[in-house]
Scaffold this motif. Structure first.
Motif, PDB file in Angstrom:
ATOM      1  N   ALA A 179     -10.128   3.150 -14.238  1.00  0.00           N
ATOM      2  CA  ALA A 179     -10.535   3.703 -13.084  1.00  0.00           C
ATOM      3  C   ALA A 179      -9.694   2.918 -12.094  1.00  0.00           C
ATOM      4  O   ALA A 179      -9.293   3.649 -10.928  1.00  0.00           O
ATOM      5  CB  ALA A 179     -11.886   3.192 -12.904  1.00  0.00           C
ATOM      6  N   PHE A 218      -4.669  14.874  -9.556  1.00  0.00           N
ATOM      7  CA  PHE A 218      -6.100  14.516  -9.187  1.00  0.00           C
ATOM      8  C   PHE A 218      -6.966  15.647  -9.295  1.00  0.00           C
ATOM      9  O   PHE A 218      -8.253  15.327  -9.410  1.00  0.00           O
ATOM     10  CB  PHE A 218      -5.970  13.993  -7.780  1.00  0.00           C
ATOM     11  N   LEU A 219      -6.494  16.630  -8.763  1.00  0.00           N
ATOM     12  CA  LEU A 219      -7.499  17.703  -8.688  1.00  0.00           C
ATOM     13  C   LEU A 219      -7.731  18.377 -10.250  1.00  0.00           C
ATOM     14  O   LEU A 219      -9.007  18.803 -10.567  1.00  0.00           O
ATOM     15  CB  LEU A 219      -6.842  18.983  -7.978  1.00  0.00           C
ATOM     16  N   GLY A 265      -8.016  16.224 -12.883  1.00  0.00           N
ATOM     17  CA  GLY A 265      -8.999  15.360 -13.587  1.00  0.00           C
ATOM     18  C   GLY A 265      -7.901  14.892 -14.645  1.00  0.00           C
ATOM     19  O   GLY A 265      -7.321  15.324 -15.265  1.00  0.00           O
ATOM     20  N   LEU A 266      -8.701  13.762 -15.173  1.00  0.00           N
ATOM     21  CA  LEU A 266      -8.152  13.107 -16.327  1.00  0.00           C
ATOM     22  C   LEU A 266      -7.950  14.018 -17.539  1.00  0.00           C
ATOM     23  O   LEU A 266      -6.743  14.183 -18.180  1.00  0.00           O
ATOM     24  CB  LEU A 266      -8.863  12.045 -16.792  1.00  0.00           C
ATOM     25  N   ASP A 281      -1.223  19.071  -9.222  1.00  0.00           N
ATOM     26  CA  ASP A 281      -2.031  17.918  -8.718  1.00  0.00           C
ATOM     27  C   ASP A 281      -2.693  17.431  -9.713  1.00  0.00           C
ATOM     28  O   ASP A 281      -3.748  17.860  -9.995  1.00  0.00           O
ATOM     29  CB  ASP A 281      -2.811  18.736  -7.481  1.00  0.00           C
ATOM     30  N   GLU A 303      -7.267   4.318  -8.966  1.00  0.00           N
ATOM     31  CA  GLU A 303      -7.380   4.069  -7.503  1.00  0.00           C
ATOM     32  C   GLU A 303      -5.910   3.645  -6.900  1.00  0.00           C
ATOM     33  O   GLU A 303      -5.562   3.924  -5.936  1.00  0.00           O
ATOM     34  CB  GLU A 303      -7.996   2.931  -7.460  1.00  0.00           C
ATOM     35  N   VAL A 347      -3.868   6.714  -6.543  1.00  0.00           N
ATOM     36  CA  VAL A 347      -4.295   7.418  -5.277  1.00  0.00           C
ATOM     37  C   VAL A 347      -3.650   6.713  -4.023  1.00  0.00           C
ATOM     38  O   VAL A 347      -3.156   7.295  -3.097  1.00  0.00           O
ATOM     39  CB  VAL A 347      -5.697   7.636  -5.126  1.00  0.00           C
ATOM     40  N   ARG A 348      -3.860   5.203  -4.024  1.00  0.00           N
ATOM     41  CA  ARG A 348      -3.275   4.616  -3.089  1.00  0.00           C
ATOM     42  C   ARG A 348      -1.852   4.772  -2.536  1.00  0.00           C
ATOM     43  O   ARG A 348      -1.449   5.177  -1.298  1.00  0.00           O
ATOM     44  CB  ARG A 348      -3.591   3.146  -3.049  1.00  0.00           C
ATOM     45  N   GLU A 358       0.791  -1.195  -0.114  1.00  0.00           N
ATOM     46  CA  GLU A 358      -0.019   0.163   0.015  1.00  0.00           C
ATOM     47  C   GLU A 358       0.920   1.258   0.016  1.00  0.00           C
ATOM     48  O   GLU A 358       0.215   2.502  -0.056  1.00  0.00           O
ATOM     49  CB  GLU A 358      -0.909   0.226   1.311  1.00  0.00           C
ATOM     50  N   GLU A 399     -12.660   0.672 -17.183  1.00  0.00           N
ATOM     51  CA  GLU A 399     -12.526  -0.020 -15.923  1.00  0.00           C
ATOM     52  C   GLU A 399     -11.335   0.036 -15.534  1.00  0.00           C
ATOM     53  O   GLU A 399     -10.782   0.105 -14.348  1.00  0.00           O
ATOM     54  CB  GLU A 399     -13.240  -1.103 -16.161  1.00  0.00           C
ATOM     55  N   TRP A 403      -0.870   9.628  -2.912  1.00  0.00           N
ATOM     56  CA  TRP A 403      -1.923  10.670  -2.241  1.00  0.00           C
ATOM     57  C   TRP A 403      -1.201  11.779  -1.423  1.00  0.00           C
ATOM     58  O   TRP A 403      -1.152  13.029  -1.424  1.00  0.00           O
ATOM     59  CB  TRP A 403      -3.136  10.172  -1.623  1.00  0.00           C
ATOM     60  N   LYS A 404      -0.527  11.297  -0.408  1.00  0.00           N
ATOM     61  CA  LYS A 404       0.120  11.994   0.775  1.00  0.00           C
ATOM     62  C   LYS A 404       1.359  11.410   1.180  1.00  0.00           C
ATOM     63  O   LYS A 404       1.437  10.309   1.693  1.00  0.00           O
ATOM     64  CB  LYS A 404      -0.892  12.382   1.763  1.00  0.00           C
TER      65      LYS A 404
END
Lengths: 260, 404
Positions: free
Chosen positions: A174, A136-137, A139-140, A134, A178, A181-182, A70, A171, A185-186
């Motif tokens: 997506a 994520f902020l 978007g794609l 960023d 994810e 992000v895992r 993770e 799919e 992210w931070k």
């Protein structure tokens, strides 16, 4: 186009997907946030001189993710195990953006496993002036606009972006998101300790940067160069965050010159 | 039936055009706080507290509060503070917090302490709702959305254990670790305050609630979607060995009453400066549900259910007015009218959804304080007594009449 094969190998019990093609000394190329985009023009060009391995990181595409995996550091350890499973010793490791960060982490964990390192618009170091955008902020779609100097100059634009993605592709996308992000992210796309650790990387290192990268500022390329002894920074003009896709001919020439 | 009054405590002084100009035209997360005037904010907070106190006077059983971050649509960014004030200034109504977004708290023990204080100061009137928060809450607090559900469940387990198990004890979880869990103050209600969970239908949350006997409060879901979701809860409850009833379900709906249908129709348009996108300006979907926030299965189900009911006036993140105000009102997604009209329309909704808890969202957006107070006054004399009768007639017991 140089032939390639698709394989799976078990790493820590997880089915791990990779592409392999070409001949010569091994060159492992680590993908970025989009996952494995397949056998691309730059792979084919480099496969004329090297044996290319293009693995799919755990949690992306067809590669399984062990449930305990993770963190980004564990991703690096896992990826070193992948090299073991493939019996790859003294390889050159190349990585783009997230994959560049991964290559750098693997290099500091196990510098003796590598013969060379190629970092391409790599994340991993926190810039001192600017910021890593960023994704994520944005978007794609927003990220795609920022990632290239000029989308139209991508030779494989039609293949990569022209068609609306199928349900299966959406799919996979997506799942890939994810996974990013895992892992990332931070802190977002950097490791505070990485600059301090890079000083022990004594393998020949090439740093390639798009001059107009709006995702990872060029400043990060300079910081990598300062941190890794003897490393060389090459800047590609009129190029964004993805030299292998946007300027494949110039990019592969730099890599060939570095490795031969 | 348990009747609770709700407003999101909106900030009001901005326009649809302001929202269009923000990063990715979003009313939440990136809408600049340079639009906020603290002097107006001071007036609004006090007016909203006045309204809640009056809502108790007019006969509501509960005062429902919620919490969101980085948004003008809800000024309740620190909901527990408002609850603490109402704990002292009201005497009878339950304080229904729907809810504290557990995943964003790095210290759930602090939350356990705050809620225990509210429960004691209110002399046992707290209903402690817990939520995952929208994706915006993850963004605003930089909480990794991939771990949202894990953190929700672990924080919940830790808080319940903190309230029910004598300390000190040690907690070594995946996301939370504490050497000495021993907050000295504990809630008045035993074994702990009731837990309710609001949401829009993640199947995993419905199943989790059913297993815990926690009432699930549907937040403005399409009535037909709501029935489908209730089946998920019911099936999980049966597997857990019990038959759920209306006491296990709540339904929140926007209801605005005025003296005439015409006035209510006009004033009610204030709702369109709303939380799910302003007017017809949608919220970016990945702000509300960033990658990893929903399971793949949950995300697919939510998209499918909205596609199947494509005529519903409030498509996912489409903006409150995406189908047009007339259609929104016609389909009872927002109920406006004089007391008789509103009673008639609520009967239609309650007959279908059959909740034991009704959340009455009286005002928001640009609906002003005077209109809200008039709305509440009209509810006292006509609407609330009729709803209580309707609850008996339709056999809709609330969770304080029948244990969920």
């Amino acid at each position: 186009m140089t032939a390639y094969e698709e394989h799976f190998v078990k790493v820590a019990g997880a089915n791990t997907h990779f592409l392999k093609g070409g001949r010569g000394q091994p060159l492992v190329m680590l993908h970025s946030i989009e996952g494995n985009l397949g056998w691309r023009r730059y792979h084919a060009q480099l496969a004329e001189h090297f044996t290319i391995y293009a693995p799919t990181c755990p949690g992306f595409g067809q590669s399984e993710r062990p449930p305990w995996l993770e963190t980004f550091a564990d991703l690096a350890r896992f990826s070193l195990w992948l090299l073991d499973e493939l019996d790859l010793k003294n390889v050159t490791l190349a990585g783009h953006f997230m994959g560049g960060w991964l290559a750098a982490e693997m290099a500091v964990m196990s510098p003796h496993s590598l013969d060379g390192l190629i970092l391409i618009d790599a994340a991993g170091i926190q810039p001192q002036q600017g910021e890593i955008t960023d994704i994520f902020l944005h978007g794609l779609q927003g990220t795609r606009q920022l990632a290239y100097f000029d989308l139209q100059q991508i030779p494989e634009y039609e293949e990569l972006f022209a068609d609306k993605p199928s349900k299966e592709e959406r799919e996979v996308r997506a799942r890939n998101q994810e996974t990013v992000v895992r892992y990332c992210w931070k802190p977002y796309m950097f490791s505070p300790s990485l600059p301090g650790l890079l000083g022990r990387v004594h393998v020949p290192t090439l740093i390639v940067w798009g001059q107009d990268d709006q995702i990872v500022p060029l400043e990060c390329g300079e910081l990598y160069q300062q941190a890794i002894p003897g490393s060389r920074l090459e800047i590609l003009p009129q190029c964004g965050n993805c030299p292998p896709l946007e300027k494949p001919d110039e990019f592969t020439k730099l890599v060939r010159n570095f490795l031969t | 039936m348990f009747l609770m009054r709700f407003t999101e405590r909106a900030y009001v002084d901005y326009s649809e055009e302001d929202v269009r100009q923000s990063f990715r035209s979003s009313v939440r997360l990136t809408f600049s706080n340079s639009h906020f005037d603290p002097a107006l904010g001071a007036d609004l907070y006090n007016a909203y507290l006045d309204e809640y106190e009056y809502a108790e006077e007019v006969g509501f059983d509960g005062l429902m509060l919620n919490e969101h971050h980085n948004t003008p649509t809800c000024m309740g960014a620190a909901m527990n503070l408002e609850a603490a004030i109402l704990a002292r200034t009201t005497k009878r109504a339950k304080l229904v917090l729907l809810g504290n977004p557990l995943p964003i708290f790095d210290n759930p023990l602090r939350l356990a302490e705050e809620l225990a204080e509210i429960d004691m100061i209110s002399r046992g009137r707290l209903v402690s709702g817990f939520v995952r928060g929208t994706g915006i809450e993850s963004w605003a607090t930089n909480t990794n959305p991939a771990y949202n559900r894990e953190r929700f469940q672990e924080a919940h387990d830790l808080i319940i254990k903190t309230w029910t198990t004598p300390g000190p004890f040690r907690w070594e979880g995946k996301h939370y670790q504490f050497r000495v869990v021993n907050p000295f103050v504990r809630p008045l209600q035993q074994p702990h305050p009731p837990i309710w969970v609001p949401g829009v239908g993640s199947p995993e949350t419905l199943i989790w609630c059913a297993r815990h006997h926690y009432p699930y409060i549907y937040l403005e879901t399409d009535p037909q979607v709501t029935l489908d979701l209730t089946e998920i809860y019911t099936e999980a409850a049966k597997e857990a060995g019990y038959e759920p009833g209306p006491q296990n379900f709540g339904y929140l709906v926007r209801v605005h009453v005025q003296d005439t249908d015409e006035k209510a129709y006009e004033v009610g348009k204030g709702f369109l400066i709303g939380n799910a996108g302003v007017g017809r300006v949608p919220l970016p979907g990945d702000f509300m549900a960033p990658p990893g926030y929903n399971s793949r299965e949950g995300a697919k189900r939510i998209v499918d259910q909205y596609k199947r009911y494509s005529l519903r006036p409030d498509p996912l993140y489409g903006g409150v007015d995406s189908a047009g105000w007339e259609k929104v009102v016609e389909s009872n997604r927002v109920i406006v009218g004089n007391p008789d009209t509103v009673i008639k329309k609520l009967r239609e909704v309650l007959s279908v959804v059959r909740p034991g808890i009704l959340g009455v969202w009286t005002n928001d957006g640009t609906i002003g304080h005077a209109d809200t107070m008039r709305c509440l006054a009209l509810m006292e004399h006509d609407v609330l007594p009729a709803l209580q009768e309707m609850g008996k007639e339709l056999d809709l017991p609330g969770p304080f009449e029948q244990a969920p």
